[in-house]
Design an enzyme around this catalytic site. Structure first.
Site, PDB file in Angstrom:
ATOM      1  N   CYS A 271      24.994  40.398  42.765  1.00  0.00           N
ATOM      2  CA  CYS A 271      25.900  41.043  41.491  1.00  0.00           C
ATOM      3  C   CYS A 271      26.122  41.940  42.157  1.00  0.00           C
ATOM      4  O   CYS A 271      26.811  42.117  41.126  1.00  0.00           O
ATOM      5  CB  CYS A 271      24.461  41.186  40.848  1.00  0.00           C
ATOM      6  N   ARG A 300      17.315  37.000  52.805  1.00  0.00           N
ATOM      7  CA  ARG A 300      16.139  37.757  52.626  1.00  0.00           C
ATOM      8  C   ARG A 300      14.629  37.491  52.752  1.00  0.00           C
ATOM      9  O   ARG A 300      14.290  36.496  53.711  1.00  0.00           O
ATOM     10  CB  ARG A 300      15.237  37.281  50.739  1.00  0.00           C
ATOM     11  N   GLN A 318      23.066  31.503  46.849  1.00  0.00           N
ATOM     12  CA  GLN A 318      23.184  30.938  45.229  1.00  0.00           C
ATOM     13  C   GLN A 318      24.179  29.912  44.424  1.00  0.00           C
ATOM     14  O   GLN A 318      25.301  30.561  45.038  1.00  0.00           O
ATOM     15  CB  GLN A 318      22.617  32.056  44.902  1.00  0.00           C
ATOM     16  N   ASP A 320      25.516  31.246  42.353  1.00  0.00           N
ATOM     17  CA  ASP A 320      25.245  32.504  41.514  1.00  0.00           C
ATOM     18  C   ASP A 320      26.446  32.561  39.824  1.00  0.00           C
ATOM     19  O   ASP A 320      27.966  32.323  40.416  1.00  0.00           O
ATOM     20  CB  ASP A 320      25.578  33.489  41.926  1.00  0.00           C
ATOM     21  N   HIS A 322      28.106  34.994  36.793  1.00  0.00           N
ATOM     22  CA  HIS A 322      27.488  36.287  36.414  1.00  0.00           C
ATOM     23  C   HIS A 322      28.337  37.159  35.941  1.00  0.00           C
ATOM     24  O   HIS A 322      30.049  37.008  35.249  1.00  0.00           O
ATOM     25  CB  HIS A 322      27.281  38.220  37.056  1.00  0.00           C
ATOM     26  N   LYS A 403      14.503  36.598  30.121  1.00  0.00           N
ATOM     27  CA  LYS A 403      15.446  36.081  30.673  1.00  0.00           C
ATOM     28  C   LYS A 403      14.493  34.262  30.112  1.00  0.00           C
ATOM     29  O   LYS A 403      13.829  34.402  29.314  1.00  0.00           O
ATOM     30  CB  LYS A 403      14.949  35.435  32.115  1.00  0.00           C
ATOM     31  N   HIS A 449      22.440  37.565  33.730  1.00  0.00           N
ATOM     32  CA  HIS A 449      22.786  36.780  35.727  1.00  0.00           C
ATOM     33  C   HIS A 449      22.438  35.228  35.454  1.00  0.00           C
ATOM     34  O   HIS A 449      21.258  34.526  34.585  1.00  0.00           O
ATOM     35  CB  HIS A 449      21.622  36.702  36.350  1.00  0.00           C
TER      36      HIS A 449
END
Length: 574
Positions: A271, A300, A318, A320, A322, A403, A449
């Site tokens: 992000c 991570r 991911q 991902d 946004h 979320k 997200h």
């Protein structure tokens, strides 16, 4: 009933501790709670518990249960309890007692076993009849790797033999579907200590599976109005200071590397880089919502003890996304993203879900409460319009916003967390992003997200377990295998393979000088959807004898008809 089951299981953990202490004097006890599917108890013992030990403990538990001892609760002065534990050398119980607020603590006794416990418990041990000890694992005291390592015995308990048998059968089926076992058998991936724990090596067939999903994902996002991005694997530490990850997430980040005197980090999140792309030019309200998507690989740090095949790794990709959106369009965009998530999951064969709305944490959160209320209302209004049932996960939101979580149910009824749609108050402020509104003034957008699959690694692990490795034709790395009965059919088989490849079908040719029965068995074990057997008759008629997965004989058919069959499977996502 669920609460009663938890009480039964917690009581069974006490019974197990009592059995352990009778069988293995000198063992120190720690904690023994009920958990989602059973219970555990942590023990401090020099010698490791063995499979034979578990059988002995079970037998002793049945013996103790038959005594039908009542669970008796007593209230004890906290100082006296601490002194008692100190005298007995029960350092774990002493530490637990010291952490309890107030002047008193409660003990529960059944038979000769007494434990520091808040309860509640069932009436007596006689109610404990249907249980099973499952496994032993290592566990650090208080979850702290710098503290003592204990032995954790896991078990489960039910009120009926039928429920216990069903659960044990489910565990047996889950073991057959274990993605780590399937990954090795199907030659999809491996993890090697020389490379590093939690870092996946994708083999040719596994990489092909990833490529199939990636290709579908990219087109799906392009069709839904997303712009695809690609960002670096490392970035200056300064970026993560701006985002706040350096301050709040550093324990999960890899250590910095110095490049030309400046610290860099491998990225834990995509992000911040997406926001830097947004900031490269001025944006009007007419452009919003702006939707960014990236198959971004992040890293991570996870402790080695929690790494688990593809499900818990240190490097993962991911899916991902946004979305930068003006406040008045938030509810509409949430609805759009939710529908997109459901469409994505259905594409892969997941049709049952549990949906949660996670709200503001009680203490640790950023942003004004009014904004939280507005965001939660927008998310809930969007969920109401979907027609799906949902539950409130009170306080389960991220510190930066509420979320929506979507859990999928697999073929044997297990729930897996996949899609998440997260509202963010934090990063738009930290990166000072804005757009020009209808009045020509700067306005702060909202940020969403979202991940539809979560991570490719985990999602592929779930897929393998859901389908027990027998992936649908459209997802199978190898869709067909051509098997010749004798060397005389080799050239014909090569011609068939050429036609199939030209038609876009993923095919292998097994030309080994082996008996056809052996080749059929080995290729069937690879869970290939179609096996094409070629003998003299097939060469003469210009056909292939088709066996579908599950030993289904589809008979002989022209190559062109088989190509049509596979293309139809792919089109219908079979």
């Amino acid at each position: 009933m669920e609460k009663d089951l938890q009480t039964l299981r917690h009581s069974t953990s006490h019974l197990m501790a009592a059995a352990v202490l009778e069988l293995f004097p000198g063992t120190k006890v720690a904690i023994g709670p009920s958990i989602e599917d059973g219970f555990y108890y942590d023990f401090d013992r020099k010698e490791p518990f063995t499979v034979d030990d578990l059988a002995k403990i079970e037998e002793k538990m049945h013996e103790l249960a038959k005594k039908d001892d009542p669970f008796i609760c007593t209230t004890v002065n906290k100082a006296d309890a601490i002194k008692l534990f100190e005298e007995k050398g029960e350092k774990y119980k002493k530490e637990l007692a010291e952490a309890i607020e107030g002047d008193t603590v409660t003990f529960y006794q059944s038979g000769q076993f007494t434990d520091l416990c808040r309860g509640p418990h069932i009436k007596s041990t006689g109610e404990i009849k249907y249980f099973k000890l499952l496994s032993v694992a290592g566990a650090y005291w208080r979850g702290d790797s710098d503290r003592e390592q204990l032995q954790r015995i896991y078990g489960t308990a039910f009120y009926t033999k039928k429920d216990l048998d069903e659960y044990l059968n489910k565990l047996e089926e889950a073991a057959k579907r274990d993605h780590r076992k399937l990954g090795k058998e199907l030659d999809l991936f491996s993890i090697n200590d020389a490379v590093g724990g939690g870092l996946v090596l994708w083999h040719p067939k596994g990489a092909m599976l990833r490529n199939i999903i990636e290709t579908e994902w990219k087109q799906f996002h392009l069709d839904n109005g997303y712009d695809l991005l690609c960002t670096p694997h490392i970035a200056s530490e300064e970026l993560y200071a701006i985002s706040g990850h350096l301050q709040t997430y550093s324990e999960n980040m890899y250590a910095p590397m110095e490049i030309e005197g400046k610290p860099y980090r491998v990225k834990p999140m995509n992000c911040p880089m997406h926001l830097m792309i947004y900031k490269t030019k001025l944006h009007s309200y007419r452009e919003l919502p702006i939707r960014y998507g990236e198959l971004g690989t992040v890293y991570r740090f996870e402790k080695s003890g929690v790494l688990h095949g593809l499900m818990r790794v240190r490097g993962f990709t991911q899916d991902d996304g946004h979305v930068i959106v003006q406040p008045e369009l938030l509810e509409e965009e949430i609805l759009t993203v939710f529908k997109m998530a459901i469409d994505c999951l259905k594409m892969f064969g997941f049709n049952e879900y549990k949906i949660y709305l996670a709200t503001r944490p009680e203490k640790k959160y950023v942003g004004e409460i009014e904004k939280w209320n507005d965001a939660e209302k927008s998310l809930e209004n969007a969920l109401k319009k979907t027609g799906y049932d949902y539950e409130i996960d009170a306080g389960g939101g991220a510190f930066y916003g509420p979320k929506i979580d979507i859990k999928i149910k697999d073929a044997i009824g297990r729930l897996w967390q996949c899609s998440t749609i997260q509202f963010d108050f934090n990063l738009p402020e930290r990166f000072d992003i804005y757009y020009i509104d209808k009045e020509g003034k700067k306005a702060r957008p909202y940020m969403v997200h979202r991940a539809l699959m979560g991570s490719f690694e985990r999602f592929i692990g779930v897929l393998l377990e859901h389908y027990a490795g027998a992936l649908p034709v459209w997802l199978s790395p190898v869709q067909a295998a051509v098997l010749n009965i004798a060397p005389e059919q080799e050239q014909y088989c090569k011609d068939v393979v050429k036609k199939l490849k030209e038609a876009g079908i993923r095919v292998n040719f097994d030309d080994r000088n082996e008996k056809i029965g052996h080749k059929i068995r080995e290729n069937a074990m690879q869970k290939i959807p179609y096996l094409l057997v070629v003998g003299g008759k097939e060469v003469e008629s210009g056909a292939v004898a088709v066996r579908a997965r599950g030993n289904k004989d589809l008979g002989s058919m022209p190559v062109e008809k088989f190509i049509e069959l596979v293309k139809n499977d792919v089109k219908e996502k079979k």
